[in-house]
Design a protein around this motif. Structure first.
Motif: not given
Length: 346
Positions: A149-155, A158-161, A170-176, A300-301
């Motif tokens: 998976i390319m996605g998320g930001a941890f330590n 972010g690049n969007t918020t 774009v789709d946090p429900e899907a990611a969860k 947020t991841t």
């Protein structure tokens, strides 16, 4: 043995380089490509993907149209980052290739069921299609060989918020749903997550475009710069190099506009490279969840590195790599593909 891959993309600029990287790699066997709404709407993603397959003279590869909207929220696209059609300043001819008759989610399920334990999934866009596939076949986490998976930001910011990354946003429900489902995956099949922490260190610069042109035998060698006007277009003799120059230059301009330098973060081709060779990445297991209720932290991841939640890890997060090794492979492979498909005439 070639690695069987399902690629799930929202083909903008860096997704297109990921696709070219896979097509240029002898060890990759693309079983199918799912078009997901994200950088641009799903129909434009599909059109971009089919046109790129033409550019790369690829054999017939199934491209399936995904959902037009995220699971629970309106679609947000990002033409300011990837251009009005998603390919920067580049324009590709309309293709005669046709879309699959089945949906992206159904393609995911059918291909994995047909090759149990032998398919690697690579998601470089929002996870809508995979979440829908999991609703059809909840056993996908144990039927897949691996998921990247390319996605998320941890330590990392972010690049969007301030706290979240575009694909998850774009789709946090899907990611969860995806991360929750992959809690059932065996330890050796946990998703490999290429988050902004690492992908923002994968900095493509104008010199890499020159190196690609040299590897392809393309002329003239064009040195793009921040002073180039938006109407400038590549006159490279090799069509793949001309495409890359026009597409990536838009990405350079975008990053320059936000004071990040005249460069481009190559999130998705790095994830493609890790898919073919996980040894490119150093990883650390963690339990990943996605915030859905936070007023300012939604999408947020969150990674539990220390086991505070009392849940088993459901992801291997990339924490280190050598960008120079990646770019050497990108230039060598894509350059060789371009030279082979479009040899210079004597």
């Amino acid at each position: 043995m070639r690695r069987k891959i399902i690629l799930d993309v929202d083909t903008g600029i860096d997704d297109s380089l990921a696709l070219l990287y896979l097509l240029a790699s002898a060890e990759a066997e693309l079983l199918g490509i799912a078009a997901t709404a994200g950088n641009v709407p799903a129909a434009q993603v599909a059109a971009n993907t089919l046109a790129l397959l033409d550019l790369a003279q690829a054999p017939p590869i199934e491209v399936a149209l995904g959902a037009s909207e995220p699971l629970a929220i309106p679609l947000r696209t990002t033409e300011d980052t990837h251009g009005p059609q998603g390919l920067g300043y580049a324009e590709l001819p309309v293709t005669a290739r046709e879309l699959s008759a089945r949906s992206a989610a159904r393609m995911w399920v059918d291909l994995v069921r047909a090759h149990p334990g032998a398919v690697t999934g690579l998601c470089t866009g929002p996870l809508t299609n995979l979440a829908l596939a999991l609703r059809i076949e909840p056993e996908l986490p144990v039927l897949l060989d691996r998921l990247v998976i390319m996605g998320g930001a941890f330590n990392h910011p972010g690049n969007t918020t301030p706290t979240n990354e575009w694909n998850i946003h774009v789709d946090p429900e899907a990611a969860k749903e995806v991360f929750d489902a992959f809690s059932a995956a065996p330890a050796d099949r946990r998703p490999i997550v290429c988050a902004l922490d690492i992908t923002e260190t994968i900095e493509m610069r104008p010199a890499h475009l020159v190196a690609l042109a040299e590897a392809a035998g393309s002329t003239p060698l064009e040195h793009v710069a921040a002073t180039d006007t938006p109407d400038w277009r590549s006159c490279a003799s090799n069509p793949i190099i001309a495409y890359l120059t026009d597409a990536v230059r838009f990405y350079f301009d975008f990053h320059q506009h936000y004071d990040l330098g005249y460069l481009a973060h190559m999130h998705d081709p790095f994830a493609a490279a890790v898919t073919l060779d996980p040894g490119l990445a150093r990883t650390r297991p963690a339990t990943v969840d996605v915030e859905l209720a936070g007023t300012i932290t939604r999408a947020t991841t969150v990674a539990d590195w220390a086991g505070m939640w009392g849940r088993e890890p459901n992801a291997d997060i990339v924490i280190g790599t050598d960008p120079a090794v990646f770019f050497d492979r990108l230039v060598t492979r894509v350059g060789a593909l371009a030279r082979r498909l479009y040899p210079e005439q004597p």
